[in-house]
Design an enzyme around this catalytic site. Structure first.
Site, mmCIF file in Angstrom:
data_model
loop_
_atom_site.group_PDB
_atom_site.id
_atom_site.type_symbol
_atom_site.label_atom_id
_atom_site.label_comp_id
_atom_site.label_asym_id
_atom_site.label_seq_id
_atom_site.Cartn_x
_atom_site.Cartn_y
_atom_site.Cartn_z
ATOM 1 C CE LYS A 98 24.007 -0.438 72.666
ATOM 2 N NZ LYS A 98 23.042 0.387 73.399
ATOM 3 C CE LYS A 116 21.783 -3.712 72.892
ATOM 4 N NZ LYS A 116 21.476 -2.390 73.274
#
Ligand code: PBG
Length: 334
Positions: free
Chosen positions: A203, A257
């Site tokens: 992320k 992400k």
């Protein structure tokens, strides 16, 4: 070996719809979609998130009606995010461990109504802290620092709390080191051996989360950025190390992400590990597409499924997307 022109004409296979269908390498189906949902306190009409056209914050009184169409269309799972009232936020994110918090109440209601729908609970403190960070702050040399190990205890409590309310998949999005292992051990000790972990493994500290922070109200008070725990967009090898650690600690599924700007990372992760791999087409990607669609600059009928197909091509097994319902309807209509 590939022949050469004019013996070989790649356009032959593109000439008719039926050959195009036969030679298609990837498919997108409703089974690949996860729908993120924002839950708000209070009752009444859902509120639209200003920076995310058509995305709603829904109260518990309307939640079943809101989710029903997704179940009917066959979307396998939804991901729940709370817009916690400001009065319930504090420095330690205490509300995350409250069995009566928005997520737990929503999970109980949805499990009872739709027992076969997968429920994913985001594990991180930012919707619950008054400072908007995903962990807790402790004094350190040079000021306050998001303390890894102190945050782990609270995240573990949050994961157990959600699981006991009926969440099937806990999805740690906080990027603290060691959280997957700590959560796995705690779940197992409490007998929750079937609870899955989808880790936000790679992320990035991204500007594409802005609209999400509007939606859950975690952005306003956020001091500084999340660069001491989320990844540097400059890094790619590091994503593989993060994924390897999360898998070793017990992650069942991993996520990259944001999505579209990080398709290269998805491909590397899939090639290297061959495990269930997901991407989050995040709020900023949604806002970007919707902004252009609403201006008439992009054709919604074509761009939504094309953007999602890109994730399949890059190696994703599934995608978290605010377009899930829209995409499921389009796929059903053929
Ligand atoms: C919270 C969390 C974030 C998102 C999912 N979980 C935001 C953040 O890290 O600040 C972003 C999702 C999106 O932008 O759609 N840890």
């Amino acid at each position: 070996m590939q022949g050469s022109f004019p013996t070989t004409r790649p356009r032959r296979n593109r000439r008719d719809s039926w050959t195009r269908r036969l030679v298609a390498e990837h498919r997108l189906s409703v089974d690949d979609l996860i729908w993120p949902i924002f839950i708000r306190d209070g009752a009444g009409l859902p509120e639209e998130v200003p920076s995310m056209p058509e995305v709603l914050r829904v109260g518990l009184d309307r939640l079943v009606d809101h989710v029903g169409p997704a179940v009917e269309l066959g979307i396998p799972a939804i991901a729940l995010f709370p817009a916690t009232p400001a009065g319930l936020k504090d420095a330690e994110g205490t509300e995350s461990g409250n069995p009566e918090n928005l997520i737990c109440r929503a999970a109980r209601l949805l499990k009872e109504t739709f027992p076969d729908l997968g429920l994913i609970g985001d594990v991180a403190l930012d919707p619950y802290t008054d400072h908007g960070h995903d962990g807790v702050l402790r004094p350190a040399a040079g000021g306050l620092y998001v303390d890894n190990d102190a945050s782990l205890e609270i995240l573990v409590r949050q994961a157990l709390n959600q699981t006991e309310a009926g969440i099937d998949v806990v999805a740690p999005s906080d990027m603290m080191d060691g959280r997957v292992g700590a959560i796995r051990r705690a779940l197992d000790e409490h007998g929750h051996v079937h609870t899955r972990i989808m880790s936000y493994a790679a992320k990035y500290a991204s500007a594409f989360y802005g609209p999400f922070r509007d939606a859950v109200g975690s952005g306003g008070a956020l001091k500084g950025d999340k660069k001491t725990y989320q990844m540097d967009p400059a890094n790619s090898d590091e994503a593989l190390r993060e994924v390897a650690m999360d898998l070793a600690e017990g992650a069942d599924m991993v996520m990259v992400k944001p999505g579209m700007p990080y398709l290269d990372i998805i491909r590397r992760v899939k090639d290297e590990f061959r495990v269930p791999t997901f991407a989050y087409q995040v709020s900023g990607e949604y806002a970007m597409l919707m902004g252009a669609i609403r201006n008439g600059w992009l054709d919604r009928d074509r761009v939504v499924l094309e953007a999602l197909m890109a994730f399949r091509r890059a190696g994703c097994d599934g995608v978290l997307t605010y377009f899930a319902l829209d995409a499921a309807r389009r796929l059903k209509a053929g």
